[in-house]
Design a protein around this motif. Structure first.
Motif, short mmCIF file in Angstrom:
data_model
loop_
_atom_site.label_atom_id
_atom_site.label_comp_id
_atom_site.label_asym_id
_atom_site.label_seq_id
_atom_site.Cartn_x
_atom_site.Cartn_y
_atom_site.Cartn_z
N TYR A 1 18.16 32.57 19.88
CA TYR A 1 17.53 34.03 19.59
C TYR A 1 18.19 35.01 20.65
CZ TYR A 1 14.19 37.47 18.58
OH TYR A 1 13.56 38.68 18.26
N LEU B 1 7.39 28.67 15.18
CA LEU B 1 8.49 28.07 14.71
C LEU B 1 7.81 26.93 13.43
CD1 LEU B 1 9.35 28.24 17.80
CD2 LEU B 1 11.24 27.37 16.63
N TRP C 1 14.15 23.00 12.88
CA TRP C 1 13.23 23.96 13.37
C TRP C 1 13.85 25.38 13.27
CZ3 TRP C 1 8.27 22.78 14.56
CH2 TRP C 1 8.00 21.63 14.79
N ARG C 2 13.04 26.25 12.51
CA ARG C 2 13.24 27.68 12.29
C ARG C 2 12.21 28.62 12.65
NH1 ARG C 2 17.43 25.79 12.60
NH2 ARG C 2 18.87 25.44 11.02
N LEU C 3 12.47 29.75 13.17
CA LEU C 3 11.49 30.75 13.61
C LEU C 3 10.84 31.33 12.44
CD1 LEU C 3 13.73 32.57 16.00
CD2 LEU C 3 11.59 31.38 16.53
N GLU D 1 16.65 25.05 21.68
CA GLU D 1 17.76 25.65 21.03
C GLU D 1 17.79 26.69 20.17
OE1 GLU D 1 22.12 25.36 20.85
OE2 GLU D 1 20.77 24.12 22.11
N VAL D 2 16.75 26.69 19.62
CA VAL D 2 16.50 27.85 18.60
C VAL D 2 16.15 29.27 19.50
CG1 VAL D 2 14.85 28.94 16.82
CG2 VAL D 2 15.59 26.45 16.50
N LEU E 1 18.63 31.72 12.25
CA LEU E 1 17.47 31.03 13.13
C LEU E 1 16.08 31.28 12.38
CD1 LEU E 1 18.39 32.69 16.54
CD2 LEU E 1 18.90 30.28 15.75
#
Length: 149
Positions: free
Chosen positions: A23, A125, A132-134, A18-19, A38
């Motif tokens: 993007y 990530l 979850w994040r970049l 999904e992240v 994100l």
């Protein structure tokens, strides 16, 4: 591996996916606040391998907004995703994931021919408190076809 572990891994894979999709969609929709959301607070992106800049997520978002602004219709299709996890039992800030993925970008200007580019992305990530994040993004262009080229 137990079913519970398998389910947790599957849920993480879906969340990471999904992240990554977010993007691409944020770039296509010029959703720069969504793009920044994100990333971790210290997240960085490196688009030098695709003719761009390296910097904080905010610096890269500003650069992308300028570059992509000349293309009112754009589509970044990300596929061939290869995902690996470094898991420390689900603790925020400790779990990591890496995704290598290919991207086909089609950019349509107001008039004239479209520009096509094929790139390879590497996304780093981190599991944050809210998901979850970049932490890092690296883009490298493999081929480009632009009008007149």
């Amino acid at each position: 591996m137990t079913q519970r572990v398998d389910l947790a891994t599957l849920m993480d894979r879906l969340a990471v996916d999904e992240v990554i999709s977010g993007y691409a969609t944020a770039m296509d929709d010029a959703d720069w606040p969504g793009f920044l959301a994100l990333f971790t607070p210290d997240g960085r992106a490196d688009h030098r391998g695709a003719g761009g800049i390296e910097g904080s997520a905010a610096e890269v978002a500003d650069w992308l907004a300028g570059v992509l602004g000349g293309f009112p219709v754009r589509q970044h299709l990300i596929g061939n995703r290869r995902l690996s996890f470094e898991n420390f039992d689900g603790y925020p800030g400790e779990d990591r994931a890496e995704v290598r993925a290919d991207c086909l970008s089609t950019l349509f200007p107001e008039s004239g021919e479209a520009t096509l580019a094929i790139s390879r992305y590497t996304f780093g990530l981190t599991r944050a408190e809210d998901g979850w994040r970049l932490h890092t993004v690296m883009a490298g262009e493999k081929a480009r076809r632009a009008p007149g080229r």
